[in-house]
Design an enzyme around this catalytic site. Structure first.
Site, PDB file in Angstrom:
ATOM      1  CG  ASP A   1       0.308  -4.299   2.984  1.00 37.26           C
ATOM      2  OD1 ASP A   1       0.647  -3.624   1.999  1.00 37.26           O
ATOM      3  OD2 ASP A   1      -0.081  -3.804   4.058  1.00 37.26           O
TER       4      ASP A   1
ATOM      5  CB  SER B   1       5.091   2.703  11.664  1.00 41.39           C
ATOM      6  OG  SER B   1       3.738   2.302  11.739  1.00 41.39           O
TER       7      SER B   1
ATOM      8  CG  HIS C   1      -0.396   0.117   2.529  1.00 39.91           C
ATOM      9  ND1 HIS C   1      -0.293  -0.945   3.393  1.00 39.91           N
ATOM     10  CD2 HIS C   1       0.109   1.162   3.208  1.00 39.91           C
ATOM     11  CE1 HIS C   1       0.250  -0.566   4.531  1.00 39.91           C
ATOM     12  NE2 HIS C   1       0.498   0.726   4.436  1.00 39.91           N
TER      13      HIS C   1
END
Length: 1039
Positions: free
Chosen positions: A157, A239, A126
């Site tokens: 991801d 993060s 993402h």
């Protein structure tokens, strides 16, 4: 990071605190605010700056481990952290346009070097984005270099970025070793990354679970078919992509998401599949990915037993995997996929190719190595063993890697991500950006195109073929559905307008360069010549026969703005206009409907005939415009109404006819309750056109609040006043624009109409002031004599008032000397005429100077006050540069500011653009580029044209509140080419002047000095015209 729609309250990229004040310094973009759809799960929320957050359905399965304090790190951890931080980078990135589940955004995240020699960085998918990406990374010693995507996984991801290791000169590069096998329950870990937007943050935690299902993030991107690692580290925005390291300095997991309810729970992606992908890329091999289009969930044995898992199979699984507490169960089997009609939801997975299997990682290994081959799967269904043979499909083949831009919209094939979310077949044309001609109502995304012009469009190739056969400016039937409601087929008539973005362009992802390559695939077919059309108006069944006939004087107006200028918040408006001359095709409309002349106007006559129109006249103060259509194309009994020449009075009984939210005409008897001087409130976030110095009419019918367009009629059908929408201020808390519905008397408009009828466009002059009424008690205190107070009472028995100068506009070339009006002046007379009504201020329209008698500081003064021409107030030149819309400060800016710092004013900016990333906000003024002053757009263009592509430059910027600052920005001509819009002389124009708007792409140079042209077209993304973004861009009738 911004992805998809999220529920409230939102934690991914939160809105700025409510404030009516413009920010004092440049704005770092807070990110778009999206409203959740009806089917968005309430437990899912995204967080700011590139980190996903998740709320558990219940707390029973969450084993929360307390945060480990990091104040007293031992020496071993200190040495480990010192080694790790050299490999961690802060990633600043943009997705330049909406694509698949992702919207255009600018954000920050984290990554870490996994191959120092070849320059590979591991981060989240993402972050790498599904669509066009551009960005850079900053190392621990603050060296910076560009990054380019080389791989983004279709499902999981993670993604891999490439950078040039030679660009890092002042620090030895090292790489973190990926050790997925070292992720164990109870292991102490550190999350090292760009937490909450900070340069570097080190958070500690302990791994508590290895078998958590992938968290769901709502309607945006979500990982699936993998387990996640759970720990308590309390990481926050920025993060994403951080390495999760153990005490030996090995990366054991990848930070991905966390809880949104404040719990210190984080979710990490195991590194098994990222390690395999990295190794393939390092060897120069294709990263094969297989799928049977089935989503599996890891479920505990007690639930599996309820689904039919027999005790014998449970015993065998527990014997083979003593530490396992569950196994995989089919959650979703996509229709028309490889497993359709072979597997079913609720099937308990036992074996694949004869191998007992309970974990995602091994299932992925088998699928990825058997693409195009058949595998044998054994499942248990309701206690019965079921053997099936399934062909493994190519996961990359059902993951879009191209999109088409045409007629202002963007389209690609439906992705596996979207299909899985809604359990539908992976087919269809998905509207990733519903802009231009394809700006559907209600929602900007989530649409599937079933057919265009009565031709089916099952895939992108068919869509391109059909669109290539449609003529420019044609009107076609489009059938489409929304992913949230596939049962309902919507049908619309779309006006395919390609003159702003004439070419159909194909963008294809290039994993070698990391860019998306744009190519022209079709020019528009020339528009067909318009032909006359016939139609009849509907008849109103009303007792007010004469008044009901006014329906023949109304037309529906659709106004589309290709570029946001003048601070206007919408890209399209729909409303109604009143025909004031049927023979010449003149229509009177509100400026809340047609705000400026850089627009496309279509009118519908008698609900049957659709013709084009153009702007003839824009009134600078009174909130109306006059547009013109070709009456020879309209074969319908359009009627020019009769207009009142006398001003209406308070208490007068009239007939109200307006158009409600359903675009239907409604009628009621009403009474004028008040006629009062009003000034529409200014918008604090971004100046935009507003009506000033006008007498507004209010009535006592409830329909007045429901209708944004209409008229007030006498019993014989005479139009006494217009009923218009007035655009007001935006609420800071809701980001919604206030619209006022008020009446405007006809007598003040008639002189303008008569002049235009005669073939002359009015060239009005105005006083550069905003006035407000002042009552006699206040006037006396401020120095107005009793003699003048008596004269006011005689001149205006209904309202004893004078006008005081509230604000002086910042106008070009206007000297501020003793002969100028000043704020606080009370105007007694203009050209020897006592001024007690707004209509009496009309004397300024045709005078270059006015003799003014004013009261200033208790004394009467006679002044010779200059007026300014309004012909220069309308915008005639706009520039798109690095995603920002630049223009000469428009009239509303001059009304609200005391000093113009330059004529390069930022009116809007596109999301995901350099302007958005580097904080160049609407309402800023650019005064210099690379130390060279740029007072005008021409000089600005001359300077920025010298800057090579992908090179940093400096801009001196001043905020609306006079705060100077310096912005640095990297030019990007590939996705955001420099272009300008300007008026050009046109032939064959009648009313409204002899000009038309044209677009021109400006040439620039690359680093080698070679001329290049930007390859992307006109931005299709929503553009923010306010310093705080969040404008409502949906198209609804203005009622």
């Amino acid at each position: 990071m911004d992805r998809g729609h999220a529920t409230t309250p939102q934690k991914r990229r939160t809105s700025p605190p409510a404030s009516l004040e413009r920010p004092n310094k440049q704005l770092k973009p807070p990110g778009p605010v999206y409203l959740s759809g009806n089917n968005t799960p309430n437990h899912v929320q995204p967080e700011s700056n590139g980190r996903y957050l998740h709320n558990s359905d219940d707390g029973s399965d969450e084993k929360i481990t307390p945060i480990v304090p990091i104040a007293a790190e031992n020496a071993e951890w200190q040495a480990t952290i010192e080694r790790v931080v050299r490999n961690v980078v802060s990633i600043h990135f943009c997705q330049t346009c909406s694509f698949d589940t992702d919207t255009a955004c600018s954000s920050e995240a984290t990554g870490f070097v996994v191959d120092a020699e070849k320059g590979y960085i591991l981060t989240n998918r993402h972050v790498v984005c599904a669509g066009p990406f551009w960005g850079f990374c900053v190392f621990d010693n603050h060296e910076e270099c560009d990054v380019y995507p080389v791989y983004r996984d279709p499902v999981h991801d993670f993604g891999i970025l490439r950078f040039d290791p030679k660009a890092i000169k002042w620090m030895p590069l090292e790489a973190l070793t990926l050790r997925p096998d070292l992720a164990r329950i109870g292991a102490e870990i550190r999350v090292v990354g760009n937490d909450a937007g900070e340069k570097l943050s080190i958070l500690s935690g302990v791994i508590s679970r290895l078998d958590r299902n992938a968290p769901e993030y709502g309607e945006g991107y979500s990982d699936f078919n993998t387990n996640y690692i759970q720990a308590a580290a309390a990481a926050s925005g920025g993060s994403s992509g951080s390495p999760v390291v153990n005490i030996d300095g090995y990366a054991v997991a990848l930070q991905a998401g966390g809880r949104a309810d404040g719990a210190a729970t984080d979710y990490f992606l195991p590194l098994d599949r990222p390690l395999r992908a990295l190794q393939c890329i390092q060897r120069g091999e294709t990263v094969t990915r297989g799928t049977i289009q089935t989503q599996w969930m890891l479920k505990p044995f007690d639930e599996c037993r309820r689904l039919g898992l027999t005790s014998a199979w449970e015993a065998e699984i527990r014997k083979g995997y003593p530490k396992e507490t569950g196994t995989l169960v089919a959650e979703i089997v996509l229709p028309e996929g490889p497993a359709d009609k072979l597997l079913e939801e609720g099937d308990v997975l036992l074996k694949v190719n004869g191998e007992l299997l309970t974990q995602f990682i091994r299932l992925d290994e088998i699928l990825d190595t058997h693409v195009g081959e058949k595998i044998k799967i054994l499942v248990q269904r309701g206690g019965e063993d079921v053997d099936v043979e399934v062909e493994v499909g190519d996961l990359h083949a059902i993951t879009p890697d191209r999109f088409v831009q045409v007629a202002g919209g963007s389209f690609h094939n439906l992705s596996y991500q979207q299909a899985r979310l809604y359990a539908i077949p992976v087919r269809g044309v998905y509207v990733c950006e519903a802009g231009g001609s394809f700006r559907f109502e209600i929602s900007e995304s989530g649409w599937l195109i079933d057919s265009i012009d009565n031709q089916p469009t099952p895939n992108l190739d068919a869509f391109v073929r059909v669109m290539g056969e449609i003529r420019d400016r044609a009107r076609v039937v489009v059938n489409y559905r929304h992913l949230r409601d596939l049962h309902t087929i919507n049908t619309s008539i779309l006006h395919i307008d390609r003159h702003w973005s004439s070419k159909m362009r194909m963008a294809i992802r290039n994993d070698s360069t990391g860019l998306w390559d744009y190519t022209d695939i079709a020019n528009p077919l020339p528009a067909a010549l318009p032909v006359p059309q016939s139609g009849n108006f509907p008849q109103m069944d009303s007792t007010y026969t004469a008044a009901a006939d006014i329906i023949r004087s109304f037309v529906r107006v659709n106004c589309t703005m290709p570029v946001k200028i003048d601070g206007f918040p919408r890209a399209r408006k729909i409303g109604f206009g009143l025909v004031v001359d049927a023979e010449q095709g003149l229509v009177l409309v509100s400026r809340a409907l047609v705000p400026y002349d850089l627009c496309d106007i279509s009118i519908t006559v008698a609900d049957t005939i659709m013709v084009e129109a153009r702007v003839v006249f824009l009134h600078p103060l009174a909130n109306y415009a006059i547009i013109n259509y070709d009456p020879s194309l309209v074969l319908a009994p359009v009627q020019t109404p009769k207009f009142a020449t006398e001003m209406v009075k308070q208490g007068q009984s009239l007939i109200f006819l307006g158009f409600n939210q359903n675009l239907r005409a409604v009628m009621a008897k009403t009474t004028i309750t008040d006629i009062t001087t009003v000034a529409i409130p200014s918008n604090a976030g971004a100046p935009r056109y507003r009506a000033l110095n006008l007498d507004a009419i209010t009535v006592d019918t409830g329909l007045s609040g429901q209708c944004g367009y209409g008229v007030l009629l006498a019993d014989d059908g005479t139009v006494e006043a217009l009923w218009f929408t007035y655009l007001g201020e935006r609420h800071a808390n809701s980001n919604k624009d206030t619209e006022y519905h008020l009446g405007l008397a006809m007598p003040g408009i008639l002189p303008i109409i008569d002049q235009i009828r005669s073939g002359t466009i009015p060239e009005l002059r105005i006083l550069s002031i905003e006035a407000q009424t002042i009552q006699m008690a206040q006037s006396r205190i401020m120095g107005v004599s009793d003699n003048w107070i008596s004269k006011v009472a005689i001149a205006n028995p209904a309202r004893h008032q004078l006008f005081m100068v509230r604000k002086i506009d910042c106008a070009d070339g206007m000297p501020h000397d003793k002969q100028s009006l000043q704020e606080g002046d009370i105007i007694l007379t203009l050209n020897d005429q006592l001024i007690t009504r707004v209509s009496e201020l009309d004397v300024m329209y045709h005078s270059t100077h006015l003799s003014a008698l004013v009261v200033r500081k208790g004394k009467e003064l006679t002044l010779t006050v200059p007026t300014i021409p309004t012909t220069d107030l309308n915008t005639c030149h706009a520039v798109l540069f690095c995603g920002a819309v630049l223009q000469r400060p428009h009239h509303a800016v001059r009304q609200q500011i005391s000093k113009l710092h330059s004529e390069v004013y930022v009116s809007a900016r596109a999301r995901g653009s350099p302007s958005y990333m580097y904080g160049l906000a609407p309402t800023n003024f650019i005064t210099a580029v690379n130390g060279v002053k740029t007072p005008t757009l021409k000089e600005f263009l001359a300077e920025v044209s010298k800057i090579p592509d992908n090179v940093y430059f400096r801009m001196r910027v001043v905020t609306f509140d006079d705060v100077p600052w310096v912005a640095t920005m990297k030019k990007n001509e590939h996705y955001f080419p420099t272009m300008e819009f300007f008026r050009e002389t046109a032939q064959g124009k009648d009313l409204g002047g002899d000009y038309e708007w044209v677009k021109r792409v400006i040439e620039t140079v690359d680093r080698d000095g070679q001329k290049i042209n930007g390859v992307a077209g006109l931005p299709t993304e929503p553009m923010d015209e306010s310093a705080w973004n969040g404008a409502d861009n949906q198209e609804v009738p203005d009622t």
